[in-house]
Design a protein around this motif. Structure first.
Motif, short mmCIF file in Angstrom:
data_model
loop_
_atom_site.label_atom_id
_atom_site.label_comp_id
_atom_site.label_asym_id
_atom_site.label_seq_id
_atom_site.Cartn_x
_atom_site.Cartn_y
_atom_site.Cartn_z
N ASP A 198 -136.65 21.37 21.09
CA ASP A 198 -135.35 21.21 21.79
C ASP A 198 -135.46 20.09 22.82
OD1 ASP A 198 -132.83 23.50 22.25
OD2 ASP A 198 -133.02 21.83 23.64
N SER A 226 -122.25 20.60 21.09
CA SER A 226 -121.44 21.67 20.50
C SER A 226 -120.10 21.92 21.19
CB SER A 226 -122.25 22.97 20.51
OG SER A 226 -122.38 23.46 21.84
N TYR A 259 -116.11 16.68 17.31
CA TYR A 259 -117.19 17.66 17.11
C TYR A 259 -117.22 18.13 15.66
CZ TYR A 259 -119.24 22.33 16.77
OH TYR A 259 -119.96 23.43 16.35
N LYS A 267 -119.95 17.53 12.57
CA LYS A 267 -120.63 18.62 11.85
C LYS A 267 -120.38 18.49 10.34
CE LYS A 267 -122.64 21.60 13.39
NZ LYS A 267 -124.08 21.73 13.75
#
Ligand SMILES: NC(=O)c1ccc[n+]([C@@H]2O[C@H](COP(=O)([O-])OP(=O)(O)OC[C@H]3O[C@@H](n4cnc5c(N)ncnc54)[C@H](O)[C@@H]3O)[C@@H](O)[C@H]2O)c1
Length: 319
Positions: free
Chosen positions: A33, A84, A152, A156
């Protein structure tokens, strides 16, 4: 088995790590991460000391960092890492394209190069776009066309298409899952449920976009984690699986319910100008994962989740 979890310090990735540590203690977990604003290592506090857990700070958009991850020879790589937040994507689309599309591409290249046994991409129901509020059908299936509304969801969808192309072109052993909205402990405070709780507890107005009638299908992050666990162990390669709970509620009804649980007045709600391109309704059909893998989301106790969020914010009493 060695399972690498990109984005494992975020809200849903950390739920998956906790689930795996509890249910598959024989597996080794590597959390990879970049620790952006959205990460919270506190979500991993119960696994940090475990000898089968390793944390590696690294960025999915940096090939050198990803190479370092692969030096640990993961059998499976699951990609939760993403920018996100829809609102942030409207302000800064470039970062979303870079992280969500390019970053996924860097991971995919490494998977091909190192011959990973399985890659799993965590996606979202938002790639399908929205439905009218009066829609009476059975929801989006995995065959529904992609029709994203925000930078966003478009980023994705772009990542999903890249994964599908690597499956077709390079024979990558991979799968994709598309979940509805998640709730649960450890979510960043700028998202709807934690923000509502935080504001309510601190005497701050609770903003709601537009008329508040937008509908979302909510699933507990622990249930999302359980579904992903089933897919990486028994799901078919090359497949997409929707994950949802048929637990639809409008934003305004959700916010009113939270205020009621916290004993706060609905007069705290303030309507603010609608989000640009705001999706009206998401409704996902989770029939495939139910029929193929036997996954059916259990209803989690929403009110208790609200109360535990509230307790974690440290203020349950009236001002
Ligand atoms: N939260 C939801 O309701 C929901 C619903 C459906 C799908 N998803 C998907 O699930 C995944 C996780 O969502 P979340 O809510 O946990 O997000 P989050 O924002 O809470 O966490 C994202 C994590 O990714 C990390 N990250 C960001 N950029 C990175 C990079 N370049 N390299 C490495 N790590 C990076 C962050 O540090 C953070 O820990 C996302 O892919 C999202 O699209 C989320």
């Amino acid at each position: 088995m060695v399972i690498a979890v990109a984005g494992g310090a975020g809200f849903v990735g950390s739920a998956f790590i906790r689930y795996t540590a509890e249910h598959h203690p024989e597996d080794r977990i590597i959390c990879f991460d970049a620790l952006t604003y959205a990460a919270d290592m506190d979500n991993l506090r119960n696994v940090l000391a475990s000898s089968s857990f390793l944390f590696l700070k690294g960025d999915i958009t940096r090939k050198n960092d990803v190479e370092r991850l692969f030096s640990y020879h993961p059998d499976i790589l699951i990609n939760f890492a993403a920018e996100s937040h829809v609102d942030r994507s409207i302000d800064s689309p470039g970062l979303f394209i870079h992280t969500n599309v390019y970053g996924t591409g860097v991971l995919l290249d490494a998977c091909i190069e190192h011959g990973i046994k399985r890659f799993h991409q965590i996606s979202t129901d938002e790639v399908y776009g929205d439905l009218p509020l009066d829609y009476e059908g059975d929801g989006f299936t995995e065959e529904s066309p992609l029709h994203p509304s925000s930078p966003y969801s478009a980023s994705k969808a772009g990542a999903d298409l890249l994964v599908l192309s690597y499956i077709r072109t390079y024979g990558l052993k991979a799968s994709i899952s598309r979940s509805s909205n998640n709730f649960g402990p450890g979510q960043n405070r700028e998202k709807l449920i934690p923000k509502t709780i935080w504001n309510a507890l601190h005497g701050i107005e609770v903003p709601i976009y537009g008329d508040g009638l937008n509908v979302r299908d909510w699933i507990h992050a622990d249930e999302h984690a359980r579904a992903v666990d089933m897919i990486i162990r028994s799901g078919r390669y090359g497949e997409i699986y929707n994950i949802g709970s048929r637990n639809e509620i409008s934003n305004i009804a959700l916010v009113r319910h939270i205020l009621e649980v916290l004993g706060k007045p609905c007069s705290m709600i303030t309507y603010v100008p609608d989000r640009k391109g705001h999706d009206r309704r998401y409704a996902i059909n989770p029939g495939k994962i139910s029929n193929e893998l036997g996954f059916n989301a259990e209803r989690m106790d929403f009110d208790n989740t609200i109360l535990s969020y509230a307790a974690s914010f440290g203020k349950l009493t009236d001002e």
